[in-house]
Write a protein that holds these residues in place. Structure first.
Motif, PDB file in Angstrom:
ATOM      1  N   SER A 238       0.815  -1.223   0.000  1.00  0.00           N
ATOM      2  CA  SER A 238       0.000   0.000   0.000  1.00  0.00           C
ATOM      3  C   SER A 238       0.849   1.274   0.000  1.00  0.00           C
ATOM      4  O   SER A 238       0.302   2.377   0.081  1.00  0.00           O
ATOM      5  CB  SER A 238      -0.922   0.018   1.231  1.00  0.00           C
ATOM      6  OG  SER A 238      -0.144   0.062   2.415  1.00  0.00           O
ATOM      7  N   ALA A 239       2.179   1.123  -0.115  1.00  0.00           N
ATOM      8  CA  ALA A 239       3.055   2.289   0.060  1.00  0.00           C
ATOM      9  C   ALA A 239       2.668   3.451  -0.845  1.00  0.00           C
ATOM     10  O   ALA A 239       2.700   4.616  -0.438  1.00  0.00           O
ATOM     11  CB  ALA A 239       4.504   1.877  -0.181  1.00  0.00           C
ATOM     12  N   LYS A 240       2.294   3.181  -2.084  1.00  0.00           N
ATOM     13  CA  LYS A 240       2.019   4.296  -2.994  1.00  0.00           C
ATOM     14  C   LYS A 240       0.552   4.727  -3.010  1.00  0.00           C
ATOM     15  O   LYS A 240       0.207   5.723  -3.659  1.00  0.00           O
ATOM     16  CB  LYS A 240       2.480   3.950  -4.409  1.00  0.00           C
ATOM     17  CG  LYS A 240       1.829   2.742  -5.026  1.00  0.00           C
ATOM     18  CD  LYS A 240       2.474   2.456  -6.388  1.00  0.00           C
ATOM     19  CE  LYS A 240       1.892   1.203  -7.013  1.00  0.00           C
ATOM     20  NZ  LYS A 240       2.516   0.883  -8.298  1.00  0.00           N
ATOM     21  N   CYS A 241      -0.311   4.019  -2.309  1.00  0.00           N
ATOM     22  CA  CYS A 241      -1.739   4.389  -2.297  1.00  0.00           C
ATOM     23  C   CYS A 241      -1.927   5.772  -1.677  1.00  0.00           C
ATOM     24  O   CYS A 241      -1.308   6.110  -0.668  1.00  0.00           O
ATOM     25  CB  CYS A 241      -2.534   3.347  -1.507  1.00  0.00           C
ATOM     26  SG  CYS A 241      -4.246   3.805  -1.213  1.00  0.00           S
ATOM     27  N   LEU A 242      -2.804   6.570  -2.288  1.00  0.00           N
ATOM     28  CA  LEU A 242      -3.066   7.932  -1.804  1.00  0.00           C
ATOM     29  C   LEU A 242      -4.329   8.020  -0.952  1.00  0.00           C
ATOM     30  O   LEU A 242      -4.712   9.105  -0.525  1.00  0.00           O
ATOM     31  CB  LEU A 242      -3.239   8.875  -2.997  1.00  0.00           C
ATOM     32  CG  LEU A 242      -2.115   8.894  -4.042  1.00  0.00           C
ATOM     33  CD1 LEU A 242      -2.550   9.685  -5.262  1.00  0.00           C
ATOM     34  CD2 LEU A 242      -0.867   9.499  -3.420  1.00  0.00           C
ATOM     35  N   SER A 243      -5.014   6.900  -0.760  1.00  0.00           N
ATOM     36  CA  SER A 243      -6.308   6.882  -0.051  1.00  0.00           C
ATOM     37  C   SER A 243      -7.331   7.804  -0.712  1.00  0.00           C
ATOM     38  O   SER A 243      -8.185   8.380  -0.044  1.00  0.00           O
ATOM     39  CB  SER A 243      -6.147   7.289   1.424  1.00  0.00           C
ATOM     40  OG  SER A 243      -5.386   6.340   2.125  1.00  0.00           O
ATOM     41  N   CYS A 244      -7.250   7.939  -2.036  1.00  0.00           N
ATOM     42  CA  CYS A 244      -8.165   8.876  -2.717  1.00  0.00           C
ATOM     43  C   CYS A 244      -9.573   8.309  -2.845  1.00  0.00           C
ATOM     44  O   CYS A 244     -10.536   9.046  -2.992  1.00  0.00           O
ATOM     45  CB  CYS A 244      -7.622   9.223  -4.100  1.00  0.00           C
ATOM     46  SG  CYS A 244      -7.636   7.824  -5.240  1.00  0.00           S
TER      47      CYS A 244
END
Ligand code: SF4
Ligand code: SF4
Length: 353
Positions: A238-244
């Motif tokens: 999940s490191a690159k997930c932005l929670s958008c």
């Protein structure tokens, strides 16, 4: 169901006009760079060459819907005890969703098990589902993010559709899949498909050939459970997930919702709106505690729910139709296929430790 029929290209507009005369027809059109479902307008070109950016889930499960209206009233006999008048806001009117890809309609089979099966009946969902028919268009070619065949579906899967169209030279082969669909294809615009059924079969075969080799997702259910406490694993994924939340809002099988009251004075309305499990607030409790405090916890839940927890509750059915929207729309390239395969690979490696 009925035998296959043929609709010439030149009669498509007439058929849509027939359908529109009795009900709302939602059809895909281009708006900016996106393809969206809007009320059919003969003056606006249809966009049938690519899958819609936004699936038609709002036709049955609106982004925001009113469940009821209420009003506080006073009983003159009991002035100290206000009463509440409640009026349920059940949806009315029929809808045809025209031109969705089969996966967009199949998504509702995931909803059905939650909202309208096994003694559960959500009257708002059930009323819209009953009043909505899906006329879908078989895919001619898979996109690079498509993986419907990994989850037991395919480019011409009729599951969830009421009418399935297949583009052939000069028009469409039209198959009614359900009684609801048969009622939509009874007009004189259609003729027997006859020899065009061979062209239909060839189109389906060509679409299947454009798909990659399916991966076996059977081990995913247990593999995701095994990885549940491995937060290092989920932190990396999940490191690159932005929670958008784009992946949840555009997903034809995501159904989380929130219920709120909007009141003014003595009157108000109760609303149901889409919610988003990728958001920090989704599980935030009134105490301030959050059982899913990081994006690693939230991504784990999204993937785990679709490929492990939901199948565990619903006879193995995967809560993903493989449409690939979340992959195409994620701004940082999170690919749900890779997340599931990583969990399967992790389990395989652990079994060799
Ligand atoms: S999880 Fe992704 S691929 Fe699966 S149905 Fe939702 S948007 Fe489509
Ligand atoms: S679309 Fe991508 S970045 Fe946005 S919440 Fe989903 S996985 Fe994270």
């Amino acid at each position: 169901m009925d035998q296959a029929k043929f609709l010439p290209d030149a009669s498509l507009a007439a058929w849509l006009a027939e359908l529109s005369a009795a009900r709302l027809v939602l059809a895909p059109r281009r708006e900016g760079g996106a393809v969206v479902f809007k009320p059919y307008d003969p003056a606006v070109p249809l966009e049938l060459t690519r899958d819609a950016t936004v699936p038609p889930k709002g036709a049955v499960f609106p982004a925001c819907e009113e469940l009821m209206r209420y009003r506080r009233v006073k009983d003159p006999e009991k002035p100290g005890q206000p009463l509440l008048e409640v009026e349920e806001s059940l949806p009315e009117g029929g809808v045809v969703v025209f031109g969705s890809r089969p996966c967009g309609a199949r998504g509702f089979t995931v909803y059905d098990r939650v909202f309208d099966a096994g003694g559960l009946n959500d009257p708002y969902y059930a009323a819209r589902r009953k009043a909505t028919a899906f006329v879908t268009l078989a895919c001619r070619e898979a996109g690079s993010a498509c993986f419907c065949h990994w989850v037991g579906s395919g480019p011409a899967d009729p599951d969830g559709s009421d009418v399935l169209l297949t583009q052939v030279p000069g028009g469409y082969v039209v198959r009614a899949v359900t009684e609801k669909g048969a009622a939509l294809v009874g007009s004189g615009l259609f003729s027997p498909a006859d020899r065009r059924e061979g062209e239909e079969a060839a189109a389906h075969a060509k679409a299947r050939e454009s798909l990659d080799d399916p991966r076996d997702l059977a081990p995913a259910r247990q593999a995701l459970l095994d990885a549940f406490d491995d937060m290092e694993f989920w932190s990396q994924l999940s490191a690159k997930c932005l929670s958008c939340g784009a992946c949840t809002y555009l997903c034809p099988t995501c159904y989380c919702f929130n219920i709120t009251d909007e009141a003014q004075g003595n009157e108000g309305a109760r609303l149901r709106t889409w919610d988003n499990c990728m958001s920090f607030q989704f599980t935030l409790e009134a105490s301030g505690h959050n059982p899913r405090p990081t994006k690693a916890h939230r991504l784990k839940n999204r993937v785990g729910h679709k490929f492990s927890y939901y199948p565990g509750l619903h006879g193995g059915a995967i809560a993903c139709c493989g449409c690939g929207r979340c992959i195409r729309s994620c701004p940082v390239g999170v690919d749900i296929r890779q997340l599931v395969l990583a969990a399967v690979e992790r389990a395989r490696e652990k079994s060799h430790d």
